[in-house]
Design a protein around this motif. Sequence first.
Motif, PDB file in Angstrom:
ATOM      1  N   LYS A 101       0.838  -1.199   0.000  1.00  0.00           N
ATOM      2  CA  LYS A 101       0.000   0.000   0.000  1.00  0.00           C
ATOM      3  C   LYS A 101       0.874   1.252   0.000  1.00  0.00           C
ATOM      4  O   LYS A 101       0.580   2.231  -0.691  1.00  0.00           O
ATOM      5  N   ALA A 102       1.956   1.213   0.776  1.00  0.00           N
ATOM      6  CA  ALA A 102       2.891   2.348   0.762  1.00  0.00           C
ATOM      7  C   ALA A 102       3.500   2.506  -0.623  1.00  0.00           C
ATOM      8  O   ALA A 102       3.640   3.631  -1.136  1.00  0.00           O
ATOM      9  N   ASP A 103       3.860   1.387  -1.245  1.00  0.00           N
ATOM     10  CA  ASP A 103       4.479   1.402  -2.571  1.00  0.00           C
ATOM     11  C   ASP A 103       3.540   1.979  -3.625  1.00  0.00           C
ATOM     12  O   ASP A 103       3.967   2.690  -4.539  1.00  0.00           O
ATOM     13  N   SER A 104       2.254   1.682  -3.496  1.00  0.00           N
ATOM     14  CA  SER A 104       1.282   2.203  -4.465  1.00  0.00           C
ATOM     15  C   SER A 104       1.113   3.713  -4.334  1.00  0.00           C
ATOM     16  O   SER A 104       0.780   4.403  -5.296  1.00  0.00           O
ATOM     17  N   LEU A 105       1.358   4.240  -3.133  1.00  0.00           N
ATOM     18  CA  LEU A 105       1.230   5.677  -2.889  1.00  0.00           C
ATOM     19  C   LEU A 105       2.523   6.429  -3.189  1.00  0.00           C
ATOM     20  O   LEU A 105       2.499   7.627  -3.492  1.00  0.00           O
ATOM     21  N   SER A 106       3.657   5.732  -3.102  1.00  0.00           N
ATOM     22  CA  SER A 106       4.952   6.369  -3.346  1.00  0.00           C
ATOM     23  C   SER A 106       5.869   5.388  -4.068  1.00  0.00           C
ATOM     24  O   SER A 106       6.782   4.818  -3.462  1.00  0.00           O
ATOM     25  N   PRO A 107       5.648   5.188  -5.365  1.00  0.00           N
ATOM     26  CA  PRO A 107       6.461   4.220  -6.116  1.00  0.00           C
ATOM     27  C   PRO A 107       7.903   4.691  -6.299  1.00  0.00           C
ATOM     28  O   PRO A 107       8.194   5.883  -6.199  1.00  0.00           O
ATOM     29  N   LYS A 108       8.779   3.725  -6.533  1.00  0.00           N
ATOM     30  CA  LYS A 108      10.207   3.991  -6.769  1.00  0.00           C
ATOM     31  C   LYS A 108      10.817   4.782  -5.613  1.00  0.00           C
ATOM     32  O   LYS A 108      11.608   5.702  -5.804  1.00  0.00           O
ATOM     33  N   ASN A 109      10.457   4.373  -4.420  1.00  0.00           N
ATOM     34  CA  ASN A 109      10.890   5.038  -3.199  1.00  0.00           C
ATOM     35  C   ASN A 109      12.027   4.232  -2.567  1.00  0.00           C
ATOM     36  O   ASN A 109      11.853   3.052  -2.257  1.00  0.00           O
ATOM     37  N   SER A 110      13.172   4.844  -2.364  1.00  0.00           N
ATOM     38  CA  SER A 110      14.345   4.164  -1.829  1.00  0.00           C
ATOM     39  C   SER A 110      14.087   3.561  -0.454  1.00  0.00           C
ATOM     40  O   SER A 110      14.560   2.461  -0.142  1.00  0.00           O
ATOM     41  N   GLU A 111      13.342   4.263   0.388  1.00  0.00           N
ATOM     42  CA  GLU A 111      13.068   3.756   1.734  1.00  0.00           C
ATOM     43  C   GLU A 111      12.190   2.504   1.675  1.00  0.00           C
ATOM     44  O   GLU A 111      12.389   1.554   2.443  1.00  0.00           O
ATOM     45  N   ILE A 112      11.238   2.497   0.760  1.00  0.00           N
ATOM     46  CA  ILE A 112      10.356   1.335   0.618  1.00  0.00           C
ATOM     47  C   ILE A 112      11.134   0.150   0.067  1.00  0.00           C
ATOM     48  O   ILE A 112      10.968  -0.986   0.529  1.00  0.00           O
ATOM     49  N   SER A 113      12.009   0.391  -0.893  1.00  0.00           N
ATOM     50  CA  SER A 113      12.844  -0.691  -1.425  1.00  0.00           C
ATOM     51  C   SER A 113      13.751  -1.262  -0.343  1.00  0.00           C
ATOM     52  O   SER A 113      13.973  -2.478  -0.267  1.00  0.00           O
ATOM     53  N   THR A 114      14.275  -0.398   0.517  1.00  0.00           N
ATOM     54  CA  THR A 114      15.113  -0.851   1.628  1.00  0.00           C
ATOM     55  C   THR A 114      14.324  -1.778   2.547  1.00  0.00           C
ATOM     56  O   THR A 114      14.826  -2.823   2.989  1.00  0.00           O
ATOM     57  N   LEU A 115      13.085  -1.405   2.832  1.00  0.00           N
ATOM     58  CA  LEU A 115      12.256  -2.233   3.704  1.00  0.00           C
ATOM     59  C   LEU A 115      11.849  -3.538   3.016  1.00  0.00           C
ATOM     60  O   LEU A 115      11.717  -4.578   3.674  1.00  0.00           O
ATOM     61  N   LYS A 116      11.677  -3.505   1.702  1.00  0.00           N
ATOM     62  CA  LYS A 116      11.420  -4.747   0.967  1.00  0.00           C
ATOM     63  C   LYS A 116      12.586  -5.719   1.147  1.00  0.00           C
ATOM     64  O   LYS A 116      12.383  -6.931   1.277  1.00  0.00           O
ATOM     65  N   SER A 117      13.797  -5.193   1.157  1.00  0.00           N
ATOM     66  CA  SER A 117      14.974  -6.021   1.382  1.00  0.00           C
ATOM     67  C   SER A 117      14.935  -6.646   2.773  1.00  0.00           C
ATOM     68  O   SER A 117      15.279  -7.823   2.953  1.00  0.00           O
ATOM     69  N   MET A 118      14.513  -5.877   3.766  1.00  0.00           N
ATOM     70  CA  MET A 118      14.422  -6.396   5.131  1.00  0.00           C
ATOM     71  C   MET A 118      13.400  -7.517   5.232  1.00  0.00           C
ATOM     72  O   MET A 118      13.610  -8.513   5.929  1.00  0.00           O
TER      73      MET A 118
END
Length: 217
Positions: A101-118
Amino acid sequence: MKKLLLAAIVMLALNMTGLAQSEKYVAAMQKNLAMSDSAFAQAPQLIALSNNFERIAVAEKSQWLPYYYAAFFLVNNGFMQGEDMSGGDVIAERAEKLLMKADSLSPKNSEISTLKSMIATLRMLVNPYQRYMQYGTIANSELQMAMDQDPANPRPYYLKGQTTKNTPANFGGGCDAAANDFKTAKEKFASFTPTSAMAPNWGADRLDKLMKQCGLN
């Protein structure tokens, strides 16, 4: 004239309502972020904090940060399970739904990608020997994406260094192998400025502890 006056009153009322909602959102976010440091002392507190942010997200459906923090604290709770990581998949699945849901609101977001890695790392830790190739690859890929999306973000470098440090030396890990990423993260933390008071700004303290363990401070 009366119609114009009525329209102006309606617009003013809508603006005041929006302002009140915005102030309520900021207050709720700041209140819960202020509790984040103490929450890491006990895993159940991380769950409570995740639930708090999820409630904020439900009320403020256009904001990506509450969904991000709900997933972030949930994942960190997963890392605190101890030796038995069997519950990691359930936690990771719930965190993924929030982060989508965060990704859909803010795509290509470095912080979200970092959390995806976690999240991928949490799934890997359920059974590292069987899952390293699948989820280790995803975790590394998401970190690289986070670096590409925002080269100034220190967190991907910190997490990469942490993973390398925790990898057995015979698999290319250890402190020496992690040193460059740790030093890069340290430099980036020194110059990093969050986009707002509520934006992600975690990792510097933990990085210092890891570097001290490696004799890099």
